[in-house]
Design an enzyme around this catalytic site. Structure first.
Site, mmCIF file in Angstrom:
data_model
loop_
_atom_site.group_PDB
_atom_site.id
_atom_site.type_symbol
_atom_site.label_atom_id
_atom_site.label_comp_id
_atom_site.label_asym_id
_atom_site.label_seq_id
_atom_site.Cartn_x
_atom_site.Cartn_y
_atom_site.Cartn_z
ATOM 1 N N TYR A 48 -2.973 -0.965 10.169
ATOM 2 C CA TYR A 48 -2.671 -1.177 8.356
ATOM 3 C C TYR A 48 -1.322 -1.170 7.834
ATOM 4 O O TYR A 48 -0.699 -1.309 7.491
ATOM 5 C CB TYR A 48 -3.948 -0.478 8.050
ATOM 6 C CG TYR A 48 -3.928 -0.844 6.922
ATOM 7 C CD1 TYR A 48 -4.493 -1.983 6.315
ATOM 8 C CD2 TYR A 48 -3.521 0.189 5.344
ATOM 9 C CE1 TYR A 48 -4.862 -2.072 4.756
ATOM 10 C CE2 TYR A 48 -3.713 0.122 4.215
ATOM 11 C CZ TYR A 48 -4.299 -1.637 3.685
ATOM 12 O OH TYR A 48 -4.569 -1.117 2.662
ATOM 13 N N SER A 69 1.043 -1.370 0.378
ATOM 14 C CA SER A 69 -0.063 0.217 -0.651
ATOM 15 C C SER A 69 0.869 0.958 -0.460
ATOM 16 O O SER A 69 2.291 0.368 0.182
ATOM 17 C CB SER A 69 -0.756 0.330 0.914
ATOM 18 O OG SER A 69 -0.912 1.174 1.484
HETATM 19 P P1 NDP Z 1 -11.542 -5.750 -0.950
HETATM 20 O O1 NDP Z 1 -12.821 -5.979 0.082
HETATM 21 O O2 NDP Z 1 -12.780 -5.541 -2.341
HETATM 22 O O3 NDP Z 1 -11.207 -7.147 -1.227
HETATM 23 C C1 NDP Z 1 -10.775 -7.244 -0.106
HETATM 24 C C2 NDP Z 1 -10.348 -9.640 -1.167
HETATM 25 O O4 NDP Z 1 -9.488 -9.221 0.657
HETATM 26 C C3 NDP Z 1 -11.214 -10.027 -0.865
HETATM 27 O O5 NDP Z 1 -10.902 -10.696 -1.519
HETATM 28 C C4 NDP Z 1 -11.005 -11.200 0.577
HETATM 29 O O6 NDP Z 1 -12.181 -11.993 0.209
HETATM 30 C C5 NDP Z 1 -10.196 -10.663 0.562
HETATM 31 N N1 NDP Z 1 -9.576 -11.229 2.356
HETATM 32 C C6 NDP Z 1 -9.743 -10.247 3.344
HETATM 33 N N2 NDP Z 1 -9.643 -11.034 4.753
HETATM 34 C C7 NDP Z 1 -9.558 -12.660 3.950
HETATM 35 C C8 NDP Z 1 -9.555 -13.997 4.780
HETATM 36 N N3 NDP Z 1 -9.333 -14.307 6.156
HETATM 37 N N4 NDP Z 1 -8.507 -15.057 4.008
HETATM 38 C C9 NDP Z 1 -8.604 -15.227 2.730
HETATM 39 N N5 NDP Z 1 -8.965 -13.428 2.050
HETATM 40 C C10 NDP Z 1 -9.557 -12.558 2.673
HETATM 41 O O7 NDP Z 1 -10.246 -4.712 -0.345
HETATM 42 P P2 NDP Z 1 -9.294 -4.445 -1.811
HETATM 43 O O8 NDP Z 1 -9.943 -4.915 -3.163
HETATM 44 O O9 NDP Z 1 -9.117 -2.885 -2.141
HETATM 45 O O10 NDP Z 1 -7.985 -4.855 -1.072
HETATM 46 C C11 NDP Z 1 -7.106 -5.632 -1.697
HETATM 47 C C12 NDP Z 1 -5.876 -5.368 -1.252
HETATM 48 O O11 NDP Z 1 -5.279 -4.298 -1.698
HETATM 49 C C13 NDP Z 1 -5.471 -6.013 0.232
HETATM 50 O O12 NDP Z 1 -4.999 -6.049 1.041
HETATM 51 C C14 NDP Z 1 -5.641 -3.978 0.986
HETATM 52 O O13 NDP Z 1 -4.842 -3.386 1.615
HETATM 53 C C15 NDP Z 1 -4.702 -3.439 -0.185
HETATM 54 N N6 NDP Z 1 -4.791 -2.175 -1.050
HETATM 55 C C16 NDP Z 1 -6.635 -1.610 -1.507
HETATM 56 C C17 NDP Z 1 -6.108 0.027 -1.697
HETATM 57 C C18 NDP Z 1 -7.186 0.135 -1.957
HETATM 58 O O14 NDP Z 1 -8.003 2.179 -1.891
HETATM 59 N N7 NDP Z 1 -8.266 -0.646 -2.478
HETATM 60 C C19 NDP Z 1 -4.992 0.854 -1.498
HETATM 61 C C20 NDP Z 1 -3.776 -0.420 -0.959
HETATM 62 C C21 NDP Z 1 -3.800 -1.658 -1.082
HETATM 63 P P3 NDP Z 1 -12.933 -12.723 1.041
HETATM 64 O O15 NDP Z 1 -13.858 -12.027 1.974
HETATM 65 O O16 NDP Z 1 -13.888 -13.987 0.420
HETATM 66 O O17 NDP Z 1 -12.349 -13.365 2.606
#
Ligand code: NDP
Length: 259
Positions: free
Chosen positions: A155, A142
């Site tokens: 975070y 991030s």
């Molecule tokens: P979303 O909430 O859209 O997606 C999160 C994903 O992580 C889902 O597929 C979810 O799957 C999965 N996830 C969460 N907890 C678990 C778990 N315990 N086990 C397995 N999978 C898990 O968020 P984003 O797409 O925005 O985020 C994805 C990544 O990108 C994260 O690491 C976030 O920190 C990072 N990021 C995002 C930014 C943004 O602006 N959006 C900026 C910088 C980094 P499910 O719920 O099906 O388990």
């Protein structure tokens, strides 16, 4: 000449692929030719997305994975075919004043964003090393891997740690021809932040703060993941790639030249 960005013949595991950035990266991997395993807790969403990709003519399947649960990580890893590309995208966020985090909240974010990713990378990486055919590991960090914004302390601890781990694993696994890199997405509209970005004050702020004033989408991240996963990036390791419309490296000011 062979396309250096093709993932033909490769198998990719995307941890956290049910929606958002992980889903976009999984789609890009599959479109680039990889057999792509979409993993997370939500099997219904994953099966649906994998089926869509197969209907489009790509190779995709779903796997159950809860990175906050050690038994689930071990079960998932044991059932995997040989993996060439691991993209660690699973993550959660919590925006609060530092003084107000409870121990439970701290543990929950650390467990998901760091401890689980650590364990999965250990298991998949061990198999990559034993197999002896190299590989690619990509962490989704991030801007908080390198910058400080208020109210993201826990975070930020996890995302800074992933960037630290990127550099050390790149050094440690280079001899096994495993390249380890980190992507630092900027402001990407997903379920993680959709509510927050409804606020006009934030939208207006982004407009003035970023070289490219538009918010990013998962589709802005997927191609960078393909690049880092591809043979074209074989000589790139231990790097962080900001995909952030210029946020972390540029600034705007009101000066206008006369000519
Ligand atoms: P979303 O909430 O859209 O997606 C999160 C994903 O992580 C889902 O597929 C979810 O799957 C999965 N996830 C969460 N907890 C678990 C778990 N315990 N086990 C397995 N999978 C898990 O968020 P984003 O797409 O925005 O985020 C994805 C990544 O990108 C994260 O690491 C976030 O920190 C990072 N990021 C995002 C930014 C943004 O602006 N959006 C900026 C910088 C980094 P499910 O719920 O099906 O388990």
């Amino acid at each position: 000449m062979k396309n250096p960005f093709s993932l033909d013949g490769k198998t990719a595991l995307v941890a956290g692929a049910s929606r958002g950035i992980g889903l976009a990266c999984a789609r890009s991997f599959a479109q680039a030719g990889a057999r792509t395993i979409l993993a997370s807790r939500d099997m219904k969403a994953l099966e649906g997305e994998a089926a869509k990709l197969r209907d489009e003519g790509f190779q995709a399947e779903a796997a159950k994975l809860d990175v906050a649960n050690s038994a689930s990580i071990q079960e998932c890893a044991a059932a995997l075919p040989d993996v060439d590309i691991l993209l660690n995208c699973a993550g959660i966020n919590l925006r609060k004043k530092f003084e107000t985090y409870t121990r439970e909240e701290y543990d929950r974010v650390l467990q998901t964003n760091l401890h689980g990713i650590f364990e999965l990378t250990q298991l998949v990486g061990k198999k990559m090393i034993e197999r002896g055919k190299g590989g690619k590991v990509i962490f989704i960090g991030s801007m908080m891997s390198v910058l400080g914004l208020p109210y993201l302390s826990v975070y930020g601890i996890t995302k800074s740690a992933l960037w630290g781990l990127t550099r050390i694993l790149a050094a440690e696994w280079g001899r096994h021809n495993i390249q380890v890199n980190c992507i630092a997405p900027g402001f990407i509209l997903t379920d993680l932040n959709r509510d927050m970005w409804q606020q006009p004050v934030l939208k207006n702020w982004l407009n003035g703060a970023q070289a490219n004033p538009k918010m990013g989408s998962g589709e802005d991240i997927g191609p960078s993941a393909v690049f880092l996963a591809s043979p074209g990036a074989d000589y790139i390791t231990g790097q962080i790639l900001a995909v952030d419309g210029g946020y972390s490296t540029t600034a705007n000011w009101p000066f206008e030249p006369n000519a």
